[in-house]
Each structure stands twice: as C-alpha cells, then as structure tokens.
Design a protein around this motif. Structure first.
Motif, mmCIF file in Angstrom:
data_model
loop_
_atom_site.group_PDB
_atom_site.id
_atom_site.type_symbol
_atom_site.label_atom_id
_atom_site.label_comp_id
_atom_site.label_asym_id
_atom_site.label_seq_id
_atom_site.Cartn_x
_atom_site.Cartn_y
_atom_site.Cartn_z
ATOM 1 N N LEU A 31 37.473 -11.763 0.569
ATOM 2 C CA LEU A 31 37.593 -10.304 0.601
ATOM 3 C C LEU A 31 39.052 -9.873 0.713
ATOM 4 C CD1 LEU A 31 34.550 -9.306 2.836
ATOM 5 C CD2 LEU A 31 34.646 -9.881 0.406
ATOM 6 N N PHE A 40 36.824 -9.128 -6.768
ATOM 7 C CA PHE A 40 36.519 -8.625 -5.427
ATOM 8 C C PHE A 40 35.064 -8.193 -5.285
ATOM 9 C CE2 PHE A 40 36.228 -5.015 -2.429
ATOM 10 C CZ PHE A 40 36.533 -5.695 -1.266
ATOM 11 N N LEU A 44 32.381 -9.648 -2.700
ATOM 12 C CA LEU A 44 31.921 -8.713 -1.675
ATOM 13 C C LEU A 44 30.401 -8.643 -1.671
ATOM 14 C CD1 LEU A 44 32.686 -6.434 0.426
ATOM 15 C CD2 LEU A 44 32.372 -4.837 -1.484
ATOM 16 N N ASN A 47 28.967 -11.752 -0.042
ATOM 17 C CA ASN A 47 29.228 -11.763 1.396
ATOM 18 C C ASN A 47 28.369 -10.748 2.140
ATOM 19 O OD1 ASN A 47 30.946 -10.709 3.888
ATOM 20 N ND2 ASN A 47 31.585 -12.805 3.475
ATOM 21 N N TYR A 259 36.574 -0.384 1.154
ATOM 22 C CA TYR A 259 37.699 -1.279 0.868
ATOM 23 C C TYR A 259 38.612 -0.740 -0.229
ATOM 24 C CZ TYR A 259 36.199 -5.374 3.625
ATOM 25 O OH TYR A 259 35.892 -6.243 4.638
#
Length: 384
Positions: A31, A40, A44, A47, A259
């Motif tokens: 990340l 990304f 992400l 995760n 993010y």
C-alpha cells in the motif's frame, strides 16, 4: 451424552481464513510502495477485502465452543479440562513463538545490549499485549474470549432462547464500545487500543454462538444444496453472496478514496462496512466450505482439509518465513513486483504448511510448538 456430529467442513473454513490472513500480510507493504501507481488499487483490494480473516476465525471459535459445550453440564471438571487444553494447545505455543519473535526483533534492531531489566520489561509487555510480532494480538483476543466463555455459556444454558438474540446482543455491545471509544477518546477521556480487546469482535463471536446453538435447525439454510435450491432458498443464497461482494467492494473503495483523494469522512463508515463485510463473510465462508467439501475427496478438498488442520501452526510460523523472504533482492518493473508479492504469499504459505505438516507427522511433541494437531481432529470438532 450423545457425541456431537463432527463437521469436517470447518477445516476448509480454517484454510480459506488462513489464506486470507497471509494475503493481508503479504500485501501489507504494497500500500505504501505502490501508492500513485496502477498497481495500488489491485493490492489495496486484496488487502482490504481479506480483512474478514480474523473476524472469521473468531466467529469459528464461537461456533466450535458453543457447538461442543452448549449441552454439557458446566461443572468444575468440564472447566478444568477446557482450560487445561487451552493452556497446552494455545498458550504454550503462543509463549514460545513470542520468545522467538522477541529474539528476532532484538537481533534485527541490534538491541541485545539493553540492560537485562529493561529487556525483561519489554518481553513481559510483549507477552501481555500480544505485540511480540504484528499477528500475535489475535491470541490475546482469543484468551479474553476463553475467560468470558463460561459466563456466556452459563447464560445461554439457563435461557436457551437468548441464543437467538446473541448476534444482536454482540452487535450492540461491540458498537456501543466503538461509539464510546471514538467519542470519549476524542474528548481526551481515555485511549484504548481497541483492536486488541475482545469486545471489538463480540458480534462475530456471538454470531458463531447463535448459529451453533441452532445449527440443526439452521443447517438447511446454511448449507447450499440442490434440495434447498428447489425449495426456493436459492434467491436467499444469491442475495447473501451479492451483499457480501458489494459490502467488501464499498469498504475497499472507501479506503481507495481516502488514500488517493484524501477524502475525509466519519471513521464509522469504515467501521460499519468492515463489520458488515466480515459478518457476511462468516456465513459465506461457511457455505463455501460445504460446497468445496461436497466436491468429494478431490485433491483440492484434501489439500484444503490439510491446510485447515495446520492453520494455527501456519498462522504462528508464516511471518518468520515472510521476514526472511523479504530480505531477498528483487529487481524489475510492475510485473516482477507483482510476482515477488505473490511469491511471498506462496512461500510463506507452502513453507509454513510443510513445516507444520511434517512436524505433526513425525514429531509427537509438535503440539508444544504448533498447538493441536491432525490427530485431535478425528474425535470431534477441534477448537479454533
């Protein structure tokens, strides 16, 4: 008292959950390392979508405990056996691995020169809080549930109908604490690490308890089958899985916007969708486990059963393998980076799985390191 029906599908549940645990840990660094790149979002997604792992294990612990004990007399002999098994198969391995990871931290940080008193104090704090390494907090949570279990069991045995309300009670207690912690902390009244407190996971534990008590009745709804589909249960199952996917995707997208766009929203939205996705995951994983087990004694089924039996040992050992794997030099572009992350997941899984399986096969004292082994799964539903 008649022996409860063993549910081998729960080992497949454990396997899926441990795969998710490793997915979280294998992608933990991605990340920060891929932010601002095309990689990304996929990392992400892996995760955050996998965050159901720990709640699922806690749900399973609640299910197994209440499934096995709800009809047993709650006497001193029963409690003595219950806690002696947890001491042998949970706490002993936990202490040994805490010492191992403590030594790893000290070596990696070159801090062996600390005064003995300070070192002992640090080790004690690690043991007490489950912070010798990032994954060990789970054991502290489970120990808290083991302490609370006799009281909850006594309540449900006294008033069996209370089990129908257990999931809602768990949800109320959990969210009461979440709200209290959020707003009291913001006002400076206290500061708690809520991720290491059992109350943060009450909805999952008591969902497992409620389903376990009514399992014979709920089984026809929980277990997908042709008969159930013909009886009209199919739309319910499809809706459940769709809600699970949607809740998981929304949770991921909330984090993606946070993010990448620095979107600021109330943290309760993250908490809410995470909780919803995890609760749905508990039931979805249960259904998936029955579906996979129903495929017969295929190679996939046998492998999943083996991984499930070894899951506690895999959980304890895999960060060590991942630590050394990450010391290897990797070069190349996005494709090589993706392969390296996938390789870390695979290496940590297969390496720890092989070590644990061989230890149980050839070493009688493997339980000291890795907890309850395969032989324990033959006589009843093994504790999670």
């Amino acid at each position: 008292m008649r022996q409860k029906e063993r549910i081998p599908q729960l080992d497949i549940f454990r396997a899926i959950a441990i795969f998710a645990v490793l997915a979280i840990h294998a992608t933990s660094r991605t990340l920060a390392e891929t932010l601002g790149t095309n990689m990304f979002h996929p990392f992400l997604f892996i995760n955050k979508f996998s965050q159901f792992a720990v709640p699922s294990f806690i749900f399973l612990s609640g299910f197994v405990l209440f499934y096995n004990y709800i009809d047993r007399p709650l006497g001193g002999k029963t409690l003595g056996k219950f806690y002696s098994r947890r001491l042998l198969y949970i706490i002993v391995p936990y202490v040994l691995f805490s010492l191992l990871y403590f030594a790893l931290k000290m070596t990696a940080g070159h801090t062996w020169s600390l005064p003995p008193g300070e070192m002992a104090s640090k080790l004690w704090k690690y043991l007490w809080t489950g912070t010798a390494y990032t994954h060990l907090y789970y054991i502290i949570i489970i120990i808290q549930f083991y302490v609370l279990f006799p009281l909850i069991l006594w309540c449900l045995q006294k008033v069996r109908r209370l089990a129908a309300w257990a999931p809602l009670i768990g949800l109320i207690l959990q969210w009461g604490f979440v709200l209290l912690n959020k707003y009291m902390t913001n006002n400076g009244y206290w500061q708690l690490s809520k991720g290491s407190l059992a109350i943060t996971y009450f909805s999952y534990f008591l969902l497992g308890a409620g389903i376990a008590v009514y399992y014979p009745t709920l089984k026809k709804w929980l277990v997908p089958s042709r008969e159930g589909w013909r009886a009209g249960k199919g739309p319910v199952w499809i809706t459940l899985w769709l809600l699970w996917i949607v809740a998981g995707v929304v949770h991921v997208e909330l984090w993606f916007n946070n993010y990448t766009k620095k979107t600021v929203i109330n943290s309760l939205w993250y908490e809410g969708f995470s909780n919803l996705h995890a609760l749905l995951s508990c039931v979805v994983l249960l259904q998936a486990s029955f579906l996979l087990y129903g495929a017969g004694r295929s190679l996939l089924t046998r492998l999943l059963l083996s991984a499930g039996v070894c899951s506690f040992g895999i959980y304890l050992l895999h960060p060590l393998l991942l630590f050394f794997y990450r010391k290897l030099p990797f070069h190349g572009g996005s494709l090589a980076y993706t392969a390296a992350i996938a390789g870390g997941w695979l290496f940590a899984l297969l390496g720890s799985w092989l070590v644990v399986a061989l230890a149980f096969r050839y070493t009688k004292l493997a339980w000291i390191i890795f907890g309850s082994g395969p032989q324990k799964a033959k006589s009843g539903s093994k504790s999670a």
